[in-house]
Motif scaffolding. Structure first.
Motif, PDB file in Angstrom:
ATOM      1  N   ASN A 286     -16.829   0.440 -17.383  1.00 50.30           N
ATOM      2  CA  ASN A 286     -16.881   1.456 -16.326  1.00 50.30           C
ATOM      3  C   ASN A 286     -16.990   0.814 -14.966  1.00 50.30           C
ATOM      4  OD1 ASN A 286     -16.834   3.253 -18.329  1.00 50.30           O
ATOM      5  ND2 ASN A 286     -18.900   4.034 -18.069  1.00 50.30           N
TER       6      ASN A 286
ATOM      7  N   ALA B 253     -16.028  -2.181 -14.129  1.00 54.38           N
ATOM      8  CA  ALA B 253     -14.774  -2.854 -13.799  1.00 54.38           C
ATOM      9  C   ALA B 253     -13.727  -1.844 -13.369  1.00 54.38           C
ATOM     10  CB  ALA B 253     -14.292  -3.653 -15.009  1.00 54.38           C
ATOM     11  N   LEU B 254     -13.733  -0.687 -14.020  1.00 51.89           N
ATOM     12  CA  LEU B 254     -12.771   0.340 -13.643  1.00 51.89           C
ATOM     13  C   LEU B 254     -13.033   0.809 -12.215  1.00 51.89           C
ATOM     14  CD1 LEU B 254     -10.497   2.190 -14.348  1.00 51.89           C
ATOM     15  CD2 LEU B 254     -12.128   3.781 -15.327  1.00 51.89           C
TER      16      LEU B 254
ATOM     17  N   ALA C 229     -11.608  -1.779  -9.958  1.00 51.77           N
ATOM     18  CA  ALA C 229     -10.156  -1.753  -9.845  1.00 51.77           C
ATOM     19  C   ALA C 229      -9.694  -0.548  -9.039  1.00 51.77           C
ATOM     20  CB  ALA C 229      -9.537  -1.735 -11.244  1.00 51.77           C
ATOM     21  N   GLY C 230     -10.320   0.604  -9.320  1.00 56.41           N
ATOM     22  CA  GLY C 230      -9.932   1.796  -8.573  1.00 56.41           C
ATOM     23  C   GLY C 230     -10.208   1.627  -7.091  1.00 56.41           C
TER      24      GLY C 230
ATOM     25  N   LEU D  45     -10.361  -1.101  -5.440  1.00 53.68           N
ATOM     26  CA  LEU D  45      -9.400  -2.057  -4.885  1.00 53.68           C
ATOM     27  C   LEU D  45      -8.081  -1.365  -4.585  1.00 53.68           C
ATOM     28  CD1 LEU D  45      -8.604  -4.915  -4.175  1.00 53.68           C
ATOM     29  CD2 LEU D  45      -8.019  -5.283  -6.560  1.00 53.68           C
ATOM     30  N   ALA D  46      -7.641  -0.538  -5.518  1.00 54.87           N
ATOM     31  CA  ALA D  46      -6.376   0.167  -5.312  1.00 54.87           C
ATOM     32  C   ALA D  46      -6.427   1.021  -4.053  1.00 54.87           C
ATOM     33  CB  ALA D  46      -6.062   1.024  -6.536  1.00 54.87           C
ATOM     34  N   VAL D  47      -7.497   1.758  -3.929  1.00 49.95           N
ATOM     35  CA  VAL D  47      -7.609   2.649  -2.760  1.00 49.95           C
ATOM     36  C   VAL D  47      -7.656   1.846  -1.465  1.00 49.95           C
ATOM     37  CG1 VAL D  47      -9.132   4.264  -1.602  1.00 49.95           C
ATOM     38  CG2 VAL D  47      -8.699   4.489  -4.048  1.00 49.95           C
TER      39      VAL D  47
ATOM     40  N   THR E  36      -6.569  -1.066  -0.829  1.00 43.75           N
ATOM     41  CA  THR E  36      -5.302  -1.705  -0.470  1.00 43.75           C
ATOM     42  C   THR E  36      -4.421  -0.738   0.302  1.00 43.75           C
ATOM     43  OG1 THR E  36      -5.514  -2.846  -2.569  1.00 43.75           O
ATOM     44  CG2 THR E  36      -3.434  -3.096  -1.406  1.00 43.75           C
ATOM     45  N   VAL E  37      -4.366   0.482  -0.212  1.00 46.23           N
ATOM     46  CA  VAL E  37      -3.555   1.484   0.502  1.00 46.23           C
ATOM     47  C   VAL E  37      -4.069   1.669   1.919  1.00 46.23           C
ATOM     48  CG1 VAL E  37      -2.908   3.893   0.537  1.00 46.23           C
ATOM     49  CG2 VAL E  37      -2.948   2.657  -1.620  1.00 46.23           C
TER      50      VAL E  37
ATOM     51  N   LEU F  13      -3.199  -1.293   4.070  1.00 44.00           N
ATOM     52  CA  LEU F  13      -1.768  -1.350   4.348  1.00 44.00           C
ATOM     53  C   LEU F  13      -1.392  -0.337   5.425  1.00 44.00           C
ATOM     54  CD1 LEU F  13       0.032  -1.820   0.920  1.00 44.00           C
ATOM     55  CD2 LEU F  13       0.022  -3.327   2.891  1.00 44.00           C
TER      56      LEU F  13
ATOM     57  N   SER G  44      -2.674  -1.329   8.920  1.00 47.79           N
ATOM     58  CA  SER G  44      -2.128  -2.481   9.625  1.00 47.79           C
ATOM     59  C   SER G  44      -0.667  -2.326   9.985  1.00 47.79           C
ATOM     60  CB  SER G  44      -2.299  -3.752   8.774  1.00 47.79           C
ATOM     61  OG  SER G  44      -1.573  -3.585   7.583  1.00 47.79           O
ATOM     62  N   SER G  45      -0.043  -1.294   9.462  1.00 48.88           N
ATOM     63  CA  SER G  45       1.407  -1.179   9.761  1.00 48.88           C
ATOM     64  C   SER G  45       1.639  -0.442  11.085  1.00 48.88           C
ATOM     65  CB  SER G  45       2.110  -0.427   8.653  1.00 48.88           C
ATOM     66  OG  SER G  45       1.539   0.850   8.534  1.00 48.88           O
TER      67      SER G  45
END
Lengths: 102, 189, 630
Positions: C609, C611-612, C615-616, C618-620, C622-623, C626, C629-630
């Motif tokens: 749990n 780790a999940l 990961a979740g 991290l995914a959020v 990253t978006v 991104l 910074s664009s």
């Protein structure tokens, strides 16, 4: 020599990373979790080497070597833990090892 | 012709890499997972060679595949067969969420590469013949990255000490197989 | 001159600090000796200042010395400054002189008590506070001294902390004094508003006070309220009899000689303010006369020896208020001084009696002590005669000077004169009632069993010497001002407070004759009932019961003030404090606990749990990065 662009290597690295992450999240045996962790580290290494080649700087390779050393240390400790758990005759199942439950 | 061989080698290595990675996470028997990882490492070494990282490739095979994985196999052998039925009982919400998260990560990285890098990752820098040689890497380790070098050696020392401690018998004289700790039943949610 | 004044002020403070900080490192008797030494040093400094002042001409006798600026607020400035002028030097002499004698007596009286050090520290603190009060050069410092004196009184009344009655008496004294403090503070606010300064500059005489009309009346009323509370005049008098719970020297020093006279000091020091509000001054005189008579009546039925003397104090201060209220300042201060002598003498003598009878204070259990404690009897006799105003003792001169001033002060004054004469009669009566009951007749059984005459020892010596000194002072103290013949005291105080009434020689002699006769009549009546004849006292049950209940003042205050306040507090507690304030705190705690309980469920202890979640996350992230910074 001519070959695929750096992009291609990076996609391979991304795939490795994602696969490793899925393995960590999916498997219940701590051994396999550790192996998946290794895959993730290798994915990162590949990305480092690819960028190093792209920019012509050797820093990426140096970093990758350091990562390898750290991965080795981490495996040592992780395997030590697993052996200790097995000695106490506990199930090697991460779902069952939850005494840190709040 | 040379280019074509390069491409073929690349495709084979890349495919082996990806397939072995999938194999690691799907095999039931951890022994086979470890063997698959060795294959993964080997194919990675090939990819490193293609990226002119000769020393790193050699180190990968020697250390990673040679030492670390052997240690893994030792432990797996010591522990015996672990009955693990990871795919029994159908997908739970945890597994679905896991696959989802991993997939999202992958797509994000690809998108990031595509968006941010634009065309800049297409070129390659010009390199000389000493790129990736032990001579150059050694020079860097001992000049620019001396601190990392030293700290890494300390990390290795700590790991070695930790390994010894974790593996030693209990000092108070209790037999190793004393009563196990109380284990909480956990359901994966 | 001001150096001497500073030494006088700070010496007892130093002693208090040393005794407090030294703790058990000094012996108990050493603490007593330290305190006594410091007050004697203080007295010496006061004498020095007095001598220096005599060497100066009449209008040059006023000096102010500033230590530093205490606080500033906008345009207001308050300094830590002391004022040295005839009035303050006079008070310094009385306070430190009588104070040092009483503190010395305490070495004998408190000998053997476990808490002697605390006692002497408090006594030194009190002497310092009283000196601060009389030396202050502005109202704020005076109020500070006023409050400190109240604090010292509280600490000393409640000295026997184990006795609930003592603690209750201390609280009562403090609270009633606090009422006075509050009225003074209100007066000070008015002063700041109107005048913009709190200095006592106007006391140098001749300049008057920049106040008139309603403001002056209000300010004077506020100040009078404080004086009434501190000096235990009606209506704020009920704390004084209860204050007898403190040790006897405390009663002598604080509740006879000095603190209760602070009110009189205020009336004299701030006489320009009161003269600007003549109605208030008349009110002060009237209250004094009223208290004089009422206290005298209540003293007739008291059975506790200290309470008799306490009511006597209340009555005599009534005389001083009478004098100050009629602007006979010199005479009022004269009576303050002689009263300090003979009242302290009476208290300390009573202390010897109480000590000899192992703590017994009920007069009905005493008797026949004349033969057994002859020297004490002699001292108390001297004090009693002085109190009753018999010539040539000190009380005669001082009391009669006030009565004569009353006679000379117009119609109102003559009414008060009559009241004063009644008081003289009552004084003779209750004083000698006490003396005859305690010392006359045959020894009671209690006396025969418990009498213990103290042996010669250092403590006993202290007690004997100090009482003896006070007896001498009670005899000769009055010779400082003989009406019509010489009046150095009034002359000395003239520059500080100019009296507005001067009795003529005829009035002096007439007053003297009448008051001495009345005093003798009172003594004779006491002898008739309590002396050798022992005739039965007439019953008059209703009056007797009212007097025994102190005219029901305590009961009235309880019903009027205490009960409603307690009821309001109780209802507030029930309806506001507990549900609202307590409830909000409990609700916050319950809320935190509940929230914690919910969040706790995320701690599953399962690696996957966590780790999940990683990961979740991290995914959020990253978006997010991104897109940013664009």
């Amino acid at each position: 020599m001519m070959g695929p662009e750096v992009n291609a290597y990076l996609i391979v690295a991304a795939f490795l990373f994602a696969t490793g992450a899925a393995g960590v999240l999916l498997r219940r045996s701590p051994l396999v979790v550790l192996l998946s962790l290794e895959i993730m580290l290798n994915g990162a290494n590949l990305a480092l080497i690819a960028f190093s080649r792209r920019f012509g700087e050797l820093d990426g390779q140096v970093f990758a070597l350091a990562v390898m050393a750290v991965a080795a240390s981490e495996v040592v400790v992780g395997l030590g833990l697993i052996v200790a758990i097995a000695r106490r005759r506990l199930d090697l199942d991460v779902d069952k090892l939850s005494t840190l439950r709040g | 012709m040379g280019n074509f061989i390069v491409w073929v080698v690349w495709v084979v290595a890349a495919f082996a890499c990806l397939a072995s990675a999938l194999a690691v996470i799907t095999f039931t028997n951890p022994f086979f997972s470890a063997l698959a990882l060795i294959g993964n490492l080997a194919s990675l070494a090939v990819l490193y060679l293609m990226l002119s990282a000769e020393f790193v490739a050699a180190a990968q095979v020697l250390i990673y595949a040679g030492a670390v994985m052997v240690m893994f196999l030792f432990v797996i052998a010591y522990l015996g067969r672990q009955g693990d039925a990871p795919w029994a009982g159908g997908p739970s919400w945890q597994s679905l969420a896991a696959v989802g998260a991993a997939g999202v990560l992958f797509i994000e990285i690809v998108v990031a590469l595509g968006l941010k890098a634009g065309g800049r990752l297409s070129d390659e820098a010009a390199i000389d013949v000493f790129f990736g040689s032990p001579h150059e890497i050694g020079r860097l380790f001992l000049t620019d990255h001396l601190l990392a070098f030293e700290i890494t050696s300390i990390v290795l020392l700590v790991a070695a000490v930790g390994g010894v401690i974790l593996g030693s018998h209990a000092r108070s004289g209790q037999p190793v197989d004393s009563a196990p700790l109380e284990v909480q039943e956990g359901r994966s949610r | 001159m001001t150096t001497a004044a500073w030494i006088c002020l700070l010496s007892p403070l130093a002693a208090a600090l040393v005794i407090t900080l030294a703790g058990t490192r000094i012996s108990r008797r050493m603490a007593g000796r330290l305190a006594t030494l410091s007050t004697f040093v203080s007295f010496g400094a006061a004498v020095w200042a007095f001598v220096l002042m005599l060497g100066r001409a009449g209008d040059d006798r006023r000096e102010v010395s500033t230590a530093w600026t205490w606080l500033t607020a906008g345009e207001l400035r308050f300094d830590l400054s002391i004022l040295v002028d005839p009035l303050s030097v006079f008070m310094m002499l009385v306070i430190s002189g009588v104070g040092s004698l009483i503190v010395g007596y305490s070495i004998g009286y408190m000998d053997g008590d476990d808490e002697e050090r605390r006692y002497f520290a408090y006594m030194a603190l009190f002497v310092f506070s009283m000196l601060l009060l009389v030396q202050s050069a502005n109202f704020l410092l005076l109020l500070a001294g006023w409050g400190l004196v109240g604090l010292a009184s509280y600490l000393l009344i409640g000295f026997n902390q184990q006795r609930p009655s003592a603690v209750a008496a201390a609280k009562k004294a403090f609270i009633m004094n606090a009422i006075g403090d509050a009225t003074i503070a209100l007066a000070l606010f008015l002063l700041i508003w109107e005048v913009g300064s709190l200095s006592l500059d106007f006391t140098s005489g001749g300049e008057g006070v920049p106040l008139d009309g309603t403001v002056a009346t209000l300010v004077a009323l506020g100040l009078l309220g404080g004086a009434v509370a501190k000096s235990a005049q009606i209506p704020l008098h009920t704390w004084l009899p209860d204050a007898m719970e403190g040790p006897t020297p405390v009663s002598a020093l604080i509740h006879a000689a000095t603190m209760v006279t602070a009110g009189v000091y205020m009336l004299v020091r701030l006489s320009p303010v009161f003269e600007a509000a003549p109605e208030v001054q008349d009110l002060a005189a009237g209250l004094g006369a009223l208290t004089l008579v009422v206290a005298g009546l209540i003293a007739l039925v008291q059975t506790d020896i200290k309470r008799v003397i306490a009511y006597s104090t209340m009555s005599q201060i009534g005389y001083m208020f009478l004098g100050a209220g009629l602007a006979a300042y010199g005479n009022a201060m004269f009576h303050l001084m002689t009263h300090a002598f003979f009242k302290a003498l009476l208290f300390l003598g009573a202390g010897i009696v109480i000590h000899a009878l192992a703590g017994e204070q009920d007069m009905r259990r005493m008797g026949g002590l004349r033969a057994r404690l002859p020297r004490t009897y002699l001292a108390m006799l001297v004090g009693g005669l002085a109190l009753a105003g018999m010539p040539p003792l000190s009380g005669f001169f001082s009391k009669d000077s006030i009565l004569a001033s009353a006679l000379a002060a117009g119609t109102y004054g003559q009414v008060l004169f009559a009241a004063g004469l009644l008081g003289v009669f009552l004084t003779g009566l209750y004083t000698f009632r006490m003396l005859f009951i305690v010392f006359g007749g045959k020894a009671s059984t209690h006396v025969q069993e418990h009498l213990h005459v103290p042996r010669r020892s250092e403590p006993a010596l202290w007690m004997a010497l100090t009482v003896g000194s006070l007896a001498v002072l009670s005899v000769i103290g009055g010779w400082l001002q003989i009406a019509g013949v010489w009046h150095p005291l009034s002359d000395f105080l003239h520059t500080a407070a100019e009296p507005k009434v001067e009795p003529s020689v005829t009035q002096d002699w007439v007053t003297a004759a009448i008051s001495v006769s009345l005093g003798l009549a009172g003594i004779a009546l006491a002898w008739w009932f309590y002396g050798a004849r022992r005739t039965k006292v007439p019953e008059a049950t209703a009056i007797r019961r009212a007097l025994e209940h102190k005219l029901y003042f305590d009961e009235a205050y309880d019903a009027l003030f205490y009960r409603p306040a307690a009821a309001v507090a109780r209802e507030f507690g029930r309806w506001i404090e507990r549900p609202l304030i307590g409830g909000s705190v409990s609700a916050a705690a319950a809320g935190a606990r509940g929230l914690g309980g919910r969040v706790r469920l995320a701690q599953t202890g399962l690696l996957r749990n966590y780790a999940l979640a990683l990961a979740g996350g991290l995914a959020v992230l990253t978006v997010v990065f991104l897109s940013l910074s664009s």
